[in-house]
Design an enzyme around this catalytic site. Structure first.
Site, short mmCIF file in Angstrom:
data_model
loop_
_atom_site.label_atom_id
_atom_site.label_comp_id
_atom_site.label_asym_id
_atom_site.label_seq_id
_atom_site.Cartn_x
_atom_site.Cartn_y
_atom_site.Cartn_z
N SER A 177 0.83 -1.21 0.00
CA SER A 177 0.00 0.00 0.00
C SER A 177 0.86 1.26 0.00
O SER A 177 0.50 2.27 -0.61
CB SER A 177 -0.98 0.00 1.18
OG SER A 177 -0.32 0.21 2.40
N LEU A 231 19.16 -4.89 4.90
CA LEU A 231 20.06 -4.67 3.76
C LEU A 231 21.50 -4.97 4.15
O LEU A 231 21.93 -4.69 5.26
CB LEU A 231 19.96 -3.21 3.29
CG LEU A 231 18.55 -2.69 2.96
CD1 LEU A 231 18.65 -1.34 2.24
CD2 LEU A 231 17.75 -3.67 2.13
N HIS A 235 8.26 3.32 8.67
CA HIS A 235 8.07 2.42 9.81
C HIS A 235 6.84 2.88 10.60
O HIS A 235 6.66 4.08 10.83
CB HIS A 235 9.31 2.44 10.70
CG HIS A 235 9.20 1.48 11.84
ND1 HIS A 235 9.34 0.11 11.68
CD2 HIS A 235 8.92 1.68 13.15
CE1 HIS A 235 9.17 -0.48 12.84
NE2 HIS A 235 8.90 0.45 13.74
N ASP A 255 20.20 3.06 7.43
CA ASP A 255 21.60 2.76 7.72
C ASP A 255 21.71 1.28 8.06
O ASP A 255 20.77 0.52 7.81
CB ASP A 255 22.15 3.68 8.83
CG ASP A 255 21.46 3.46 10.16
OD1 ASP A 255 20.69 2.47 10.30
OD2 ASP A 255 21.69 4.26 11.09
N VAL A 294 18.53 -1.72 12.37
CA VAL A 294 17.11 -1.98 12.09
C VAL A 294 16.31 -0.75 12.53
O VAL A 294 16.20 -0.48 13.72
CB VAL A 294 16.62 -3.24 12.83
CG1 VAL A 294 15.12 -3.44 12.60
CG2 VAL A 294 17.40 -4.46 12.36
C1 GRF Z 1 3.79 -0.64 6.75
O1 GRF Z 1 3.13 -0.51 7.97
C2 GRF Z 1 5.19 -0.08 6.83
O2 GRF Z 1 5.31 0.98 7.71
C3 GRF Z 1 5.98 -1.27 7.34
O3 GRF Z 1 5.39 -2.39 6.73
C4 GRF Z 1 4.04 -2.09 6.38
C5 GRF Z 1 3.94 -2.33 4.91
O4 GRF Z 1 2.65 -2.15 4.41
N1 GRF Z 1 7.39 -1.12 7.04
P1 GRF Z 1 2.44 -2.01 2.86
O5 GRF Z 1 3.06 -3.27 2.22
O6 GRF Z 1 3.12 -0.76 2.40
O7 GRF Z 1 0.95 -1.99 2.67
#
Ligand code: GRF
Length: 209
Positions: free
Chosen positions: A16, A96, A112, A144, A147
């Site tokens: 998304s 990564l 995040h 970086d 995590v």
């Molecule tokens: C999101 O909540 C993002 O913050 C996290 O993983 C989820 C991914 O959702 N890193 P989508 O695949 O972008 O719908």
């Protein structure tokens, strides 16, 4: 960075945030094209969504690489072949390797679902609820070697309601993710992020010129 940036998006699932970036690029809200969407998971629903929007997709299944380093070498080769200059992680579930980080210094962003540095890693929304915080949110940061530890570009605050479950909180946070991720990409592509150590200063348009 050039105004006509070329973005590579890495996903592992739903996609998304990827869609939010694709929409922003299509609507001219970010000065870039999405050159490729790469998934490490064959079943990632985001792959189909990108294809439906006419974007090139690439499946690089990590199970088919000898090790993490080889997997990231394949990713770097695919990105370089398409002259990508900004990499956006969007629900990409792999850490990564130094090889990928070195190929795109200061040019990898991640989103995040918490107000970092609180609740890094998996299950951020559940951890926020269990901790009893009144507010959580979303963070876009430069990537970086750690995590979810890189310099913070943008954050959005979201209230935690008494009746929230991890799902309802995640939905509320996701709305903000979709708003701030394109915004952060735009700032980076416009050359308006000045990174000093951990601190990212956002330059006004005229400061940049
Ligand atoms: C999101 O909540 C993002 O913050 C996290 O993983 C989820 C991914 O959702 N890193 P989508 O695949 O972008 O719908």
């Amino acid at each position: 960075m050039k105004a006509d940036g070329r973005i590579g998006i890495l996903i592992s699932g739903r996609g998304s945030n990827m869609e939010a970036l694709l929409r922003a690029a299509e609507e001219g809200r970010i000065p870039a094209v999405v050159a490729v969407v790469i998934s490490n998971e064959p079943d990632a629903p985001g792959l189909r969504k990108a294809q439906e929007r006419g974007v090139e997709t690439l499946l690089l299944d990590h199970r088919k690489a000898r090790d993490k380093e080889e997997q990231d070498r394949r990713i770097v080769a695919a990105l370089e072949e398409r002259r990508v200059d900004l990499v956006c992680l969007a629900g990409y579930m792999k850490i990564l390797t130094p090889g990928l980080l070195k190929a795109y210094p200061g040019r990898i962003l991640n989103i995040h679902p918490s107000l970092l540095p609180a609740f890094p890693g998996l299950d951020a929304q559940r951890k926020a609820l269990e901790h009893g915080v009144r507010y959580s949110g979303a963070t876009v940061h430069l990537v970086d070697a750690g995590v979810d530890t890189g310099p913070i570009v943008l954050q959005a605050v979201v209230p935690v309601e008494p009746e929230d479950t991890p799902v309802t909180l995640a939905d509320r946070i996701l709305e903000q993710e979709h708003r701030i991720y394109p915004e952060a990409v735009r700032l980076l592509l416009e050359g308006r992020l000045n990174v000093e150590g951990r601190r990212v200063r956002i330059l006004a348009c005229r400061e940049r010129d």
